[in-house]
Design an enzyme around this catalytic site. Structure first.
Site, PDB file in Angstrom:
ATOM      1  N   GLN A   7     -40.994 -10.847  29.937  1.00  0.00           N
ATOM      2  CA  GLN A   7     -41.151  -9.532  30.561  1.00  0.00           C
ATOM      3  C   GLN A   7     -39.791  -8.811  30.562  1.00  0.00           C
ATOM      4  O   GLN A   7     -38.995  -9.052  29.675  1.00  0.00           O
ATOM      5  CB  GLN A   7     -41.737  -9.639  31.987  1.00  0.00           C
ATOM      6  CG  GLN A   7     -43.187 -10.061  32.035  1.00  0.00           C
ATOM      7  CD  GLN A   7     -43.404 -11.557  31.835  1.00  0.00           C
ATOM      8  OE1 GLN A   7     -42.813 -12.357  32.534  1.00  0.00           O
ATOM      9  NE2 GLN A   7     -44.239 -11.920  30.898  1.00  0.00           N
ATOM     10  N   THR A  25     -52.123  -8.227  24.406  1.00  0.00           N
ATOM     11  CA  THR A  25     -53.434  -7.629  24.684  1.00  0.00           C
ATOM     12  C   THR A  25     -53.855  -6.585  23.650  1.00  0.00           C
ATOM     13  O   THR A  25     -54.994  -6.121  23.694  1.00  0.00           O
ATOM     14  CB  THR A  25     -53.422  -6.940  26.073  1.00  0.00           C
ATOM     15  OG1 THR A  25     -52.374  -5.964  26.056  1.00  0.00           O
ATOM     16  CG2 THR A  25     -53.173  -7.928  27.198  1.00  0.00           C
ATOM     17  N   GLY A  26     -52.941  -6.191  22.777  1.00  0.00           N
ATOM     18  CA  GLY A  26     -53.260  -5.163  21.786  1.00  0.00           C
ATOM     19  C   GLY A  26     -53.335  -3.759  22.362  1.00  0.00           C
ATOM     20  O   GLY A  26     -53.623  -2.797  21.650  1.00  0.00           O
ATOM     21  N   GLY A  61     -45.672 -11.934  25.091  1.00  0.00           N
ATOM     22  CA  GLY A  61     -45.988 -12.004  23.659  1.00  0.00           C
ATOM     23  C   GLY A  61     -44.688 -11.756  22.937  1.00  0.00           C
ATOM     24  O   GLY A  61     -44.187 -10.634  22.933  1.00  0.00           O
ATOM     25  N   HIS A  62     -44.099 -12.804  22.411  1.00  0.00           N
ATOM     26  CA  HIS A  62     -42.788 -12.684  21.757  1.00  0.00           C
ATOM     27  C   HIS A  62     -42.969 -12.814  20.252  1.00  0.00           C
ATOM     28  O   HIS A  62     -43.375 -13.868  19.752  1.00  0.00           O
ATOM     29  CB  HIS A  62     -41.834 -13.764  22.291  1.00  0.00           C
ATOM     30  CG  HIS A  62     -41.487 -13.566  23.739  1.00  0.00           C
ATOM     31  ND1 HIS A  62     -40.624 -14.363  24.432  1.00  0.00           N
ATOM     32  CD2 HIS A  62     -41.891 -12.620  24.621  1.00  0.00           C
ATOM     33  CE1 HIS A  62     -40.518 -13.925  25.672  1.00  0.00           C
ATOM     34  NE2 HIS A  62     -41.295 -12.868  25.819  1.00  0.00           N
ATOM     35  N   ASP A 105     -41.158  -6.371  26.100  1.00  0.00           N
ATOM     36  CA  ASP A 105     -41.339  -6.061  24.673  1.00  0.00           C
ATOM     37  C   ASP A 105     -40.109  -5.440  24.029  1.00  0.00           C
ATOM     38  O   ASP A 105     -40.219  -4.626  23.103  1.00  0.00           O
ATOM     39  CB  ASP A 105     -42.561  -5.135  24.465  1.00  0.00           C
ATOM     40  CG  ASP A 105     -43.825  -5.753  25.036  1.00  0.00           C
ATOM     41  OD1 ASP A 105     -43.924  -6.983  25.034  1.00  0.00           O
ATOM     42  OD2 ASP A 105     -44.698  -4.985  25.479  1.00  0.00           O
ATOM     43  N   GLU A 106     -38.945  -5.824  24.488  1.00  0.00           N
ATOM     44  CA  GLU A 106     -37.703  -5.261  23.943  1.00  0.00           C
ATOM     45  C   GLU A 106     -37.330  -5.884  22.600  1.00  0.00           C
ATOM     46  O   GLU A 106     -36.401  -5.422  21.932  1.00  0.00           O
ATOM     47  CB  GLU A 106     -36.547  -5.463  24.938  1.00  0.00           C
ATOM     48  CG  GLU A 106     -36.713  -4.769  26.293  1.00  0.00           C
ATOM     49  CD  GLU A 106     -37.422  -5.652  27.313  1.00  0.00           C
ATOM     50  OE1 GLU A 106     -37.958  -6.709  26.919  1.00  0.00           O
ATOM     51  OE2 GLU A 106     -37.433  -5.269  28.508  1.00  0.00           O
ATOM     52  N   ARG A 147     -48.837   0.846  23.791  1.00  0.00           N
ATOM     53  CA  ARG A 147     -47.727   0.935  24.735  1.00  0.00           C
ATOM     54  C   ARG A 147     -47.381   2.401  24.954  1.00  0.00           C
ATOM     55  O   ARG A 147     -47.336   3.179  23.996  1.00  0.00           O
ATOM     56  CB  ARG A 147     -46.501   0.196  24.197  1.00  0.00           C
ATOM     57  CG  ARG A 147     -46.711  -1.303  24.061  1.00  0.00           C
ATOM     58  CD  ARG A 147     -45.466  -1.968  23.462  1.00  0.00           C
ATOM     59  NE  ARG A 147     -45.679  -3.391  23.224  1.00  0.00           N
ATOM     60  CZ  ARG A 147     -45.171  -4.054  22.177  1.00  0.00           C
ATOM     61  NH1 ARG A 147     -44.427  -3.444  21.301  1.00  0.00           N
ATOM     62  NH2 ARG A 147     -45.389  -5.335  22.043  1.00  0.00           N
ATOM     63  N   LYS A 168     -37.297  -9.584  22.449  1.00  0.00           N
ATOM     64  CA  LYS A 168     -36.653 -10.860  22.858  1.00  0.00           C
ATOM     65  C   LYS A 168     -36.931 -11.975  21.851  1.00  0.00           C
ATOM     66  O   LYS A 168     -36.034 -12.726  21.474  1.00  0.00           O
ATOM     67  CB  LYS A 168     -37.155 -11.282  24.262  1.00  0.00           C
ATOM     68  CG  LYS A 168     -36.815 -10.278  25.357  1.00  0.00           C
ATOM     69  CD  LYS A 168     -37.416 -10.658  26.685  1.00  0.00           C
ATOM     70  CE  LYS A 168     -38.912 -10.507  26.780  1.00  0.00           C
ATOM     71  NZ  LYS A 168     -39.409  -9.114  26.708  1.00  0.00           N
TER      72      LYS A 168
END
Ligand code: GDP
Ligand code: IMO
Ligand code: MG
Length: 420
Positions: A222, A299-300, A40-41, A13-14, A303, A16
């Site tokens: 990832q 997934t919502g 999830g992008h 989640d950076e 984080r 990408k």
């Protein structure tokens, strides 16, 4: 021509998706090399947010070719959902998308197995996205898997049933209740859709492109700290998220790798279970989560948030041979008076600057403090106009890692990107 690779240096989640979309201006081909719909992008174009799980993030560029490589695991149902959403937006994915014959298929029972294994782990569960990733890669390496190319064979159903029978035996042992009938129906409908796409020997096609001097960007999923080999095992995903994964996941020789873009957030997040040395459990952590809108794109789930971890970042840069850094979400730190970076770990009574075999609660980060810039960045488009404190923050990371930060992202939109 060489192939450039963009990959995450943290726990995923950076950003990408956003950056691949931005960089696609300079590339003719974008190819995903590993992972599956656990990814999830997100990308944002003209205030519309898109989330891609399987389809490469170059898909919104009319003239780009997008490839789902052999290293990817593909769930036909999720694939169809994505294609349908793109079609609604007027994107003709069929023209731009190629799928490797060797990509493995995620079966409905792989998803059930994922849930059964997680339930059995109880307290020690990984926090999987439950998309069937682990069980699918397990079948791949144990030589039981089904591949996209198999859907074209006359005995596909037979092969499918044989694998499902195997899964049912395991599920019986776990005493796990499930009903796949609805998902299975959608799965077979989606298989028919896949048949209408270009199903290719992607390794040959990609190498031909390279010989024709086409510019190719490999898109990772990832992050390095979730790599099956070098991540915080067992709290990892099931593929090689590192640069070497682009070689095996696309069929490209190591000498053909060109630039390696390593992407990281200006702070750190992690979704799912597992060690996270700089995690903040206080208000600052909550603030990062709220301001950064840190909720998983797949997934919502919220984080977990913390300060930038330079020990982990250096480790990731080493493993990937990063040649250029990209820092995202700098804007999320706009309001912080003080910002911290972990520069080492206190481990028992030792001070270490590497990731130990087991990252446990004995690890205490050692922080260096920075004065925050406390400035809104939204009107800045030239790196020379960034506030001095942010320039210092960037310079410190560059000096410590010996890698230049070439892009600074200051918002989710395509246009909120500063090139240095
Ligand atoms: P990926 O999995 O690496 O593609 O990242 P995700 O899409 O899962 O998560 C990144 C989130 O941050 C998404 O919601 C993006 O829209 C958003 N994002 C990306 N770059 C920036 C940025 O520079 N600033 C802000 N505020 N949001 C960003
Ligand atoms: P992108 O590409 C963040 C995490 C899960 C879990 C662990 C294993 O969007 O950066 P899996 O479903 O692979 O068995 O889950 O890995 N995880 C991710 N975290 N971003 C991702 O992808 C992730 N893909 C998997 O939360 O902890
Ligand atoms: Mg993501």
């Amino acid at each position: 021509m060489k192939i450039d690779v963009l990959l995450g240096l943290q726990w995923g989640d950076e950003g990408k998706g956003k950056i691949v979309d931005v960089l696609t201006n300079n590339y003719e081909v974008v190819a995903r090399f590993q992972g599956g719909p656990n990814a999830g992008h997100s990308l944002e174009i003209n205030d519309i947010k898109h989330v891609l799980h399987l389809i490469p993030s170059g898909i919104f560029h009319k003239n780009s070719i997008n490839v789902i490589g052999n290293g990817v695991v593909l769930d036909p149902v999720i694939f169809k959902e994505e294609i349908d959403a793109l079609t609604d937006l007027g994107v003709n994915a069929k023209e731009r998308l190629h799928i490797s014959k060797k990509a493995h298929l995620i079966l409905p029972t792989h998803r059930i197995l994922d849930a059964a294994y997680e339930q059995a782990k109880g307290e020690t569960k990984i926090g999987s996205t439950l998309k069937g990733i682990g069980p699918c890669y397990t079948d791949k390496t144990s030589r039981n898997g089904l591949r996209v190319g198999d859907i074209l064979s006359s005995n596909f159903i037979e092969k499918y049933n044989k694998l499902v029978e195997k899964h049912k035996l395991i599920l019986n042992q776990y005493n796990f209740q499930y009903d796949i009938s609805e998902y299975e129906k959608k799965w077979f409908e989606s298989i028919e859709l896949i048949k209408s796409f270009k199903i290719i020997e992607s390794e040959v096609v990609i190498n031909n492109y390279l010989n024709q001097d086409k510019k190719i960007l490999a898109e990772g999923a990832q992050g390095t700290m979730l790599d099956i080999e070098f991540g915080s095992y067992p709290f990892v995903t099931s593929s090689n998220t590192i640069c070497a994964g682009a070689c095996t996941g696309l069929g490209v020789a190591p000498g053909k790798i060109g630039e390696v873009y390593g992407i990281f957030k200006a702070y750190c997040t992690r979704v799912g279970a597992g060690p996270f040395p700089t995690e903040l459990f206080d208000n600052t952590g909550k603030e990062l989560q709220n301001i950064g809108n840190e909720f998983g794109a797949t997934t919502g789930r919220p984080r977990r948030c913390g300060w930038l971890d330079l020990v982990a970042l250096k480790y990731s840069i080493m493993l990937n041979g990063v040649t250029q850094l990209i820092m995202t979400k700098a804007d999320i730190l706009n309001s912080f008076e003080t910002i911290k970076i972990a520069v080492g770990y206190k481990y028992g009574n030792k001070i270490i600057d590497y990731i130990p075999f087991e990252i446990d609660n004995n690890i205490k980060p050692i922080y260096k403090e920075f004065k925050g810039w406390e400035t809104d960045l939204s009107d800045i488009s030239d790196a020379n106009n960034l506030p001095e404190e942010l320039i210092n923050y960037i310079k410190f990371i560059e000096d410590e890692t010996n890698v230049p930060i070439k892009i600074i992202s200051i918002g989710p939109d395509r246009n909120q990107t500063i090139f240095k």
